[in-house]
Design an enzyme around this catalytic site. Structure first.
Site: not given
Ligand code: F6P
Length: 377
Positions: A80, A120, A145, A187, A291
């Site tokens: 967005g 974020g 993160d 992540m 998760l």
């Molecule tokens: O920024 C949060 C996060 O979960 C990251 O750790 C990860 O790289 C990304 O978002 C995953 O994004 P999506 O939910 O669009 O796959």
């Protein structure tokens, strides 16, 4: 910068969801309405909902029971960005357009005196630019993160770390029973905080993060040495953003509708294949994925998110703009959003957590390998 106190405040959640968002919405709404008599307008699906004018007033009772609920009752999107907004053209193809002027109009049409953006790094960049257009904006830092500067931590991180820690506990018993190597990919995007803290809490034998370049020989040597010492299993916790020794992150997909088009993922499988090939030990991979973002927040995140929501309401109702609420020590303060987005908060390689992990024998794949053993695996 301060202006006349806003009476009608728009609230949106942007970017990936994160445990604690609903606790912020509750804390914010109850404080802004209950304490300041402001009207809270919840905007659906982040900046996408603002563009489409999808918003509704939130009342005090509507946010009851939200403190421990995962997700966000307002919905969210990570596609967005007003200056990089995907629109479907007449031919069905997606075009990336600047729709910031339309969004500004929506703010005016809805009679919003201020906007509160819970998000974020990406959302804070947008919030900062929006403040530049003359809309009073207050930011609330969220991300699993933990990569936002100017705040000691973000809500959602503690929950993600707890989930990683529990997953490693579970993987350890099966790894030990089968004498296997278990690689767990977590992540964190370009920061290694989740892998570092989650790996430490779970007692991972090796942690691989973007900030500490690793080598295959060092990773495989540690796994092999453990096996030779009778520890016939190993746990390797790898951050999705860790860079391969050959160079670069492993990218799972490209999505040009997002400001950062790169979707990271897949390094766990690469690491697992390499360890199995180089050590001969049976190796499996688990990708923890979303998760880490779903479900109920920990008590720590519920409290932090509530405090952030309360502080954001106070800041917005006092007329603050261009600021983000932040945790400094045990205090909640406001800082310029510009400070929060000046640089990504990554793990300093000499960080006390890294030093503590090394002290208890955790490896980061950068340890020296004696001459002659470099390629032995
Ligand atoms: O920024 C949060 C996060 O979960 C990251 O750790 C990860 O790289 C990304 O978002 C995953 O994004 P999506 O939910 O669009 O796959």
């Amino acid at each position: 910068m301060t202006a006349a106190p806003p009476r009608r405040i728009g609230l949106l959640t942007g970017g990936g969801d994160c445990p604690g968002l609903n606790a912020v919405i509750r804390g914010f709404t109850r404080t802004a309405r209950g304490r300041w008599g402001a009207t809270v307008v919840g905007i659906e699906d982040g900046f996408e909902g603002l563009y489409e004018g999808r918003m509704r007033e939130l009342d005090y009772n509507e946010v009851a029971g939200l403190v421990g609920e995962g997700g966000t009752m307002l919905g969210t999107t990570n596609k967005g960005d007003p200056w990089h907004f995907p629109l479907r053209g007449a031919d069905g193809a997606i075009e990336i357009r600047d729709v910031s002027a339309r969004m500004l109009e929506r703010v005016r049409e809805a009679g919003l005196d201020a906007l509160v953006v819970v998000g974020g790094d990406g959302s804070m960049h947008i919030a900062d630019r929006f403040a530049g257009l003359g809309v009073p904006v207050v930011g609330v830092p969220k991300t699993i993160d933990n990569d936002l500067s100017a705040t000691y931590t973000t809500f959602g991180f503690d929950t993600a770390v707890s989930i990683v820690s529990e997953a490693i506990d579970r993987l350890t018993t099966t790894a030990s029973s089968h004498h296997r190597v278990m690689v767990i990919e977590v992540m964190g995007r370009y920061a290694g905080w989740i892998a570092l803290a989650g790996g430490m809490a779970g007692g991972a034998d090796t942690i691989l993060i973007p900030e500490i370049p690793f080598r295959w020989d060092a990773v495989c040597r540690h796994v092999r040495h453990r096996a030779m010492r009778g520890r016939r299993f190993s746990i390797v916790c790898v951050a999705e953003g860790a860079k391969l020794p050959e160079g670069g992150e492993v990218v799972q997909a490209i999505d040009t509708r997002r400001t950062d088009a790169r979707q990271l993922g897949g390094i766990g499988a690469v690491v697992a294949r390499r360890i199995e090939a180089q050590t001969g030990l049976e190796t499996r991979v688990t990708v923890l994925g979303h998760l880490q973002r779903g479900g109920t927040p920990t008590a720590y995140d519920r409290i932090l998110a509530t405090r952030f929501g309360v502080a954001a309401a106070q800041a917005a109702c006092r007329g603050a703009s261009g600021v983000m609420v932040a945790l400094r020590g045990t205090d909640i303060v406001t800082v310029p959003i510009a400070e929060a987005i000046a640089s990504l908060r990554t793990v300093p390689p000499g960080h006390p957590l890294v030093e503590a992990a090394r002290a208890v024998g955790t490896r980061f794949g950068d340890e020296p390998v004696p001459p002659g053993e470099e390629t032995a695996g």
